[in-house]
Design an enzyme around this catalytic site. Structure first.
Site, PDB file in Angstrom:
ATOM      1  CD  GLU A 240       0.343   5.414   4.058  1.00 13.82           C
ATOM      2  OE1 GLU A 240      -0.241   5.201   5.103  1.00 13.82           O
ATOM      3  OE2 GLU A 240       0.953   6.805   4.072  1.00 13.82           O
ATOM      4  CD  GLU A 456      -1.039   9.967   2.570  1.00 16.99           C
ATOM      5  OE1 GLU A 456      -0.524   9.954   3.779  1.00 16.99           O
ATOM      6  OE2 GLU A 456      -2.122   9.142   2.397  1.00 16.99           O
TER       7      GLU A 456
END
Length: 569
Positions: A240, A456
């Site tokens: 991320e 995720e």
């Protein structure tokens, strides 16, 4: 895991962006942005599996509706080699922040120095104590029948000063974890960096704001490859980076907590319109150097894969208009394309180049050559979606954050006043599985259909009454995961090359600026009882879901999926 930002562009700024991603878009994997890419169409000839289509769930309105029995996903919807697993990150679960030679990370420093910046004034000093209880985590994975565990390496645990001498105790810890996973038939997927930069490098030269970190990260990655690469065959260089850059250097709500003077953050001495792009640029350069090293020295047999995990948010136009349709495209560019397009074609999205100007660093030709086609696999971290609403470029709107550069706002309600989906236990997550399907199809149609893992996906319970009266009865999480697993299947049926789904997270953890007030785990951590692990309803469902014998799952023959039999769970 983190909240994702929006982005945008005036449609007159760059005419090539007027078509929506999809059938009318050029395939950016095939399009060469520079001469460096003429021989790098790595994902162009991938085989697409055909499968038995799942039955789609009913549309979700503003409230939760119960799935019909035949809409609940079954393990035999997927090939036997499709991987289900769970994810965590080092700082959020390990604890032992200063034990066995570990050095402080930026998150250790941030939580200790600015406790008021964490909603419940907690920190990751102990977290879920996985440094000492990792065998309990492995047991939970095995009890659920999970085949993959994605975890991260704490940089300052194995290199306390960020570079130089290796801390053998840190190496020993990760060796024990990896060996335990393999002994229990669980495949380790390793994230090299998940936001916890050594504080020593932050103090020494400003961390990711300085190009010196590229070489230091490369050394860190090499230590990981050298010590764990004989057993770890799947790597993600960064997790991320988009959220990290926006929250750490734009809004300043995450470590190291920098923002522009006059804004409310821990360190208002930065530049929220420039520093996010500087840090992001160095992340991409570090990724390229690590990948080049990996392929030259640590993957001689070609049996390992490396890539990056991107945070993604789905977008729908705020209303049915050309401007909002283009706002959606720009939002995707700024949210996903910022880091995806450089590793695909060697440069940032055209919309970012047009709007950001000289605040967005440039790559050299050599850097472009290293970046283009640098991912064997890609991870997508998906939680929710938004409506994207156009903002005019005018004197009435002056960007203050890097996320303003897109000239689009992210709205939870559409033009009809309805939410994009039901609100979950966490204030920012609205359930919208279609957003995940749409993004996977964008990856297929616009970016050459690379091998993708959902690295995720999940929701949180809020750790206070009345939202979480029984922490083990997490029916909302179960419903959310079932719908999103179905959304993955829908994308696969339409040709997307998705290889696995990893739930965030395995266990309840320290949730960054939210502290322990948001619980994302399949497994409950009872902090009043020595961090004891307790399976939630969702975890027990996975145990049943994954219990289908391998002989009853699909097999692949001549690149076409054949269903041998079908069972219900």
């Amino acid at each position: 895991m983190a909240l994702l930002a929006a982005a945008t562009l005036n449609p007159t700024t760059h005419l090539s962006l007027r078509s929506r991603a999809g059938r009318n878009s050029e395939n950016l994997w095939l399009r060469s942005a520079a001469s460096s890419q003429k021989s790098k169409g790595r994902f162009c000839n991938l085989t697409i599996r055909a499968g038995t289509p799942s039955k789609p769930a009913e549309p979700i309105g503003p409230v939760f509706t119960k799935l019909k029995p035949w809409q609940i996903p079954k393990r035999d919807w997927f090939d036997k080699d499709f991987l289900f697993g769970a994810s965590t990150s080092a700082y959020q679960i390990e604890g032992a922040w200063n034990e066995d030679g570990k050095g402080p990370s930026t998150w250790d420093h941030f939580c200790h120095t600015y406790p008021e910046r964490i909603s419940d004034r907690t920190n990751g000093d102990v977290a879920a104590n996985s440094y000492h209880l990792y065998e309990e985590d492995v047991k939970a994975l095995k009890d659920m029948g999970m085949k993959v565990y994605r975890f991260s390496i704490a940089w300052s645990r194995i290199l306390p000063d960020g570079t130089g001498k290796v801390n053998q105790a840190g190496i020993d810890y990760y060796n024990k974890l990896i060996n335990s996973l393999i002994d229990n038939d669980i495949v380790p997927y390793v994230t090299i960096w998940h936001w916890d930069t050594p504080q020593a490098l932050e103090d020494k030269y400003g961390g990711f704001l300085n190009r010196k970190i590229v070489d230091d990260y490369k050394q860190f990655a090499e230590v990981c490859f050298k010590n764990f690469g004989d057993r770890v065959k799947n790597w993600f260089t960064f997790n991320e980076p988009h959220t990290y850059c926006c929250f750490s250097y734009g809004e300043g709500i995450h470590a190291p907590g920098r923002c522009s003077p006059g804004m409310d953050c821990a360190v208002p001495k930065g530049d929220s319109l420039r520093e996010p792009y500087t840090a992001g640029h160095h992340i991409l350069l570090a990724h390229a150097e690590a990948v080049e090293l990996f392929k030259a020295c640590y993957n001689k047999h070609g049996d390992s894969k490396i890539g990056m995990a991107f945070d993604v948010m789905g977008y729908e136009p705020f209303q049915d208009s050309f401007l909002d349709d283009q706002a959606r495209e720009r939002s995707i560019d700024y949210n996903l394309g910022w880091f995806l397009e450089p590793v695909v074609r060697g440069d940032y999205p055209f919309s970012m180049r047009s709007l950001i100007g000289d605040r967005l660093p440039k790559f050299t030709k050599e850097e472009q050559e290293k970046l283009a086609s640098s991912c064997d696999i890609m991870g997508l971290n998906y939680y929710t979606s938004r409506f994207s609403k156009h903002i005019d470029i005018s004197s009435d709107f002056t960007p203050k954050l890097n996320t303003d550069d897109a000239y689009a706002s992210s709205e939870t309600k559409g033009s009809d006043g309805n939410d994009i989906g039901p609100i979950t236990g966490t204030y920012w997550i609205y359930m919208y599985p279609k957003g995940l399907t749409d993004l996977l199809l964008i990856m297929k149609e616009k970016y050459g259909n690379p091998p993708i893992f959902i690295t995720e996906n999940g929701i949180a319970d809020v750790d206070s009454d009345p939202t979480m009266t029984d922490p083990l009865d997490d029916w909302k999480r179960l419903d959310y995961l079932q719908r999103h697993i179905s959304a993955v299947k829908d994308a696969i049926d339409q040709g997307a090359d998705v290889r696995g789904h990893f739930t965030w997270g395995l266990i309840d953890n320290f949730e960054w600026s939210l502290g322990y007030s948001s619980r994302f785990g399949l497994v409950y951590i009872d902090k009043k009882d020595g961090n004891k692990r307790k399976l939630k309803k969702s975890a027990k469902w996975f145990a049943k879901f994954n219990s289908v014998p391998k002989r009853l799952l699909k097999t692949t023959n001549n690149n076409a999926t054949v269903t041998v039999t079908s069972v219900s769970v």
